[in-house]
Design a protein around this motif. Structure first.
Motif, PDB file in Angstrom:
ATOM      1  N   UNK B 223      18.377  -3.897  16.643  1.00  0.00           N
ATOM      2  CA  UNK B 223      16.765  -2.556  16.718  1.00  0.00           C
ATOM      3  C   UNK B 223      15.278  -3.290  17.133  1.00  0.00           C
ATOM      4  N   UNK B 224      15.209  -4.214  17.214  1.00  0.00           N
ATOM      5  CA  UNK B 224      13.810  -5.186  17.710  1.00  0.00           C
ATOM      6  C   UNK B 224      14.100  -5.249  18.957  1.00  0.00           C
ATOM      7  N   UNK B 225      15.982  -5.462  19.370  1.00  0.00           N
ATOM      8  CA  UNK B 225      16.017  -5.796  20.738  1.00  0.00           C
ATOM      9  C   UNK B 225      15.999  -4.898  22.052  1.00  0.00           C
ATOM     10  N   UNK B 226      16.355  -3.249  21.126  1.00  0.00           N
ATOM     11  CA  UNK B 226      16.357  -2.589  21.707  1.00  0.00           C
ATOM     12  C   UNK B 226      15.415  -1.658  22.171  1.00  0.00           C
ATOM     13  N   UNK B 234      12.443  -8.765  19.784  1.00  0.00           N
ATOM     14  CA  UNK B 234      11.346  -7.914  20.821  1.00  0.00           C
ATOM     15  C   UNK B 234      10.733  -9.506  21.495  1.00  0.00           C
ATOM     16  N   UNK B 235      10.439 -10.606  21.127  1.00  0.00           N
ATOM     17  CA  UNK B 235      10.331 -11.389  20.952  1.00  0.00           C
ATOM     18  C   UNK B 235      10.826 -12.679  22.283  1.00  0.00           C
ATOM     19  N   UNK B 251      11.668 -18.432  18.622  1.00  0.00           N
ATOM     20  CA  UNK B 251      11.742 -16.970  17.549  1.00  0.00           C
ATOM     21  C   UNK B 251      13.243 -17.496  16.791  1.00  0.00           C
ATOM     22  N   UNK B 252      14.093 -17.688  17.646  1.00  0.00           N
ATOM     23  CA  UNK B 252      15.829 -18.297  16.720  1.00  0.00           C
ATOM     24  C   UNK B 252      15.254 -19.118  15.984  1.00  0.00           C
TER      25      UNK B 252
END
Lengths: 257, 278
Positions: B223-226, B234-235, B251-252
């Protein structure tokens, strides 16, 4: 308070499992019900306590409920039915919590029944930490906590090994000596029936009917393993049951007991 | 037979009968305790990776060294960006997941206890459960707005369905003799649910929590990627589109740690709530 069974008959699906059972259970006596497996002993006990309803006939209570009884008809189950997530004290408290007795009163009752059943030092133990015999003692203490008018005991010793069974039988006898409780005691074990029963009701195989009622006119405290008179009664009962048991053994089961 | 006779006989039989020990055949098939092996595998893998990067065997373009990812992480901490991203993610995760689990347990109990609810809701649950909730995100954006609402809703729905299924399965498996016992002592319906059914279903509910928590983390990142300004997802997306692979790995790693922490927390809850199982 007495219990009167009037004309109880029952069918499961198309199979007739019980036919016209009439029986009185009078105050202060232990009535044992024996019969071949699948004759509906446990079903009958569920009718008596109102956990199931028979197709025909009725179970009647006569006389006033004893004063202070929280649950007049109280079961003791074969597999103990203790909550594994509650301690011994917690399991007893479970059946008192819904009656609005107040914390102190509940604690006092728990203390009292644990003392009466010799379980005081186990109050904080979890069921899994106890032996089978101890678990059943807890279940009996729980039953006593609600001051039952009639104890409905469904093969209470059948899940125990024979040595523990002897010990618990002695416990039950001394408990009866002190409290004179009324009980309907279902078992398939003839030795238990003649040790604990003031009357022994013999059921036939399916459809279960009362074949005979044997009165045993001897004080419970005088009875013991190997007593000649009891041995005689036991073998008399076995003679009555043997053919039934053999036939029941060869039946193909199509109903859950 | 005299004593010496016996001795003689045993002497003779021992020699004649080729005495030997019974072979032991009961080994294996038992979980062992190898405490330090897990961390050791991690350390060896990381060291090998680092050495490979430094010696040039692993190209920096393909996979940055762990030390570089660590450096990226350090910068994140220094600039305060870490808490911004992590805070945003945690907030969505906690709100969405706890709402989803709460509603899921409630509906699961209803499905487990009320035949009408089971007949009505179970087909619905079965139909909606396999839909990847991320496919519904555009719809959630229309319904709940582009902001937090749509992300929380995605996580909520994602954790709701596995919880419902775990809960009603748990309720089905509660020992019926315990319920009968409750009835035979005259306990009320609600008492039986609270004191017998719910604790009895708790092991299943908690293992449902494990599953729904990992689903929630996956959905969070998706959801944050979208569409999100802040958040670990997002990061990671931003780092990926800038080919800043060291940041991407940082981030991973955060996500991995997040997953580990969540599973550790549930493990603690299990030990606390299921102590009675021993």
């Amino acid at each position: 308070m007495d219990l009167l069974l009037r004309g109880i008959s029952h069918r499961y699906g198309g199979t007739e499992v019980m036919r016209d059972i009439n029986l009185d259970i009078r105050r202060g006596e232990i009535v044992c019900i024996i019969g071949p497996s699948g004759c509906g002993k446990s079903t009958l006990l569920r009718f008596i306590g109102g956990l199931e309803r028979p197709d025909a006939g009725e179970v009647l209570l006569s006389g006033p409920e004893p004063e202070g009884s929280l649950n007049p008809l109280t079961y003791v189950f074969q597999d103990f039915a203790l909550l594994p997530w509650r301690t011994v004290a917690g399991n007893i408290s479970l059946v008192l919590e819904d009656h609005g007795l107040g914390k102190q009163r509940v604690a006092a009752i728990i203390e009292d029944v644990l003392a009466r059943t010799g379980l005081s030092e186990f109050r904080e133990a979890l069921p899994r930490q106890l032996s089978g015999g101890m678990r059943q003692r807890v279940a009996i203490a729980r039953a006593l906590a609600v001051r039952p008018a009639v104890m409905l005991m469904d093969e209470p010793l059948s899940a125990l090994d024979s040595q523990t069974r002897e010990l618990l039988m002695d416990d039950l006898v001394s408990l009866w000596q002190r409290e004179r409780f009324t009980a309907c005691y279902v078992t398939h074990n003839l030795a238990e029936a003649v040790r604990l029963g003031h009357r022994v009701v013999v059921l036939s195989r399916r459809p279960g009917q009362i074949r005979t009622v044997v009165e045993i006119d001897m004080e419970l405290s005088e009875r013991g393993p190997g007593h000649p008179e009891l041995e005689a009664i036991q073998s008399q009962l076995w003679t009555l049951l043997r053919d039934e048991a053999r036939a029941a053994d060869r039946e193909i089961a199509d109903v859950a007991e | 037979m005299s004593r010496s006779d016996v001795a003689e006989r045993t002497d003779m039989t021992e020699a004649a009968k080729n005495l030997r020990a019974v072979p032991y055949r009961g080994g294996g098939f038992r979980p062992g305790h190898w405490r330090f092996v897990g961390p050791l595998v991690f350390a060896v893998l990381l060291l090998g990776w680092e050495a490979g990067s430094r010696s040039g065997v692993i190209s920096n373009l393909v996979l940055p060294a762990p030390s570089e990812a660590l450096e990226a992480l350090r910068q994140l901490v220094e600039t305060g960006q870490l808490w911004l991203h992590l805070g945003a993610s945690l907030q969505r995760l906690v709100i969405g997941w706890s709402l989803g689990v709460t509603l899921g347990v409630a509906v699961g109990l209803m499905v487990g206890l009320l035949p009408l609810a089971r007949a009505g809701l179970l087909p619905l649950v079965s139909a909606l459960f396999p839909i990847p909730k991320i496919a519904l995100l555009p719809l959630f954006v229309i319904w709940f707005g582009i902001g937090e609402g749509s992300k929380v809703a995605t996580i909520l729905f994602g954790s709701f369905f596995p919880t419902v299924i775990a809960t009603y399965g748990g309720v089905d498996n509660v020992d019926r003799t315990l319920v009968r016992m409750g009835q035979s002592f005259g306990l009320g319906w609600w008492s039986i649910v609270r004191k017998i059914i719910l604790p009895g279903a708790m092991p299943a509910i908690l293992s449902g929590c494990r599953i729904s928590a990992s689903i929630a983390i996956i959905l969070l990142v998706a959801a944050e990627m979208i569409g999100a300004e802040y958040g670990v997802g997002a990061y990671v997306l931003m780092a990926g589109s800038l080919f800043a692979t060291d940041q991407l790995l940082a981030g991973v790693a955060m996500l991995s740690v997040l997953g580990l922490v969540v599973s550790w927390l549930i493990g603690r809850a299990e030990r606390r709530l299921l102590r009675w199982r021993g």
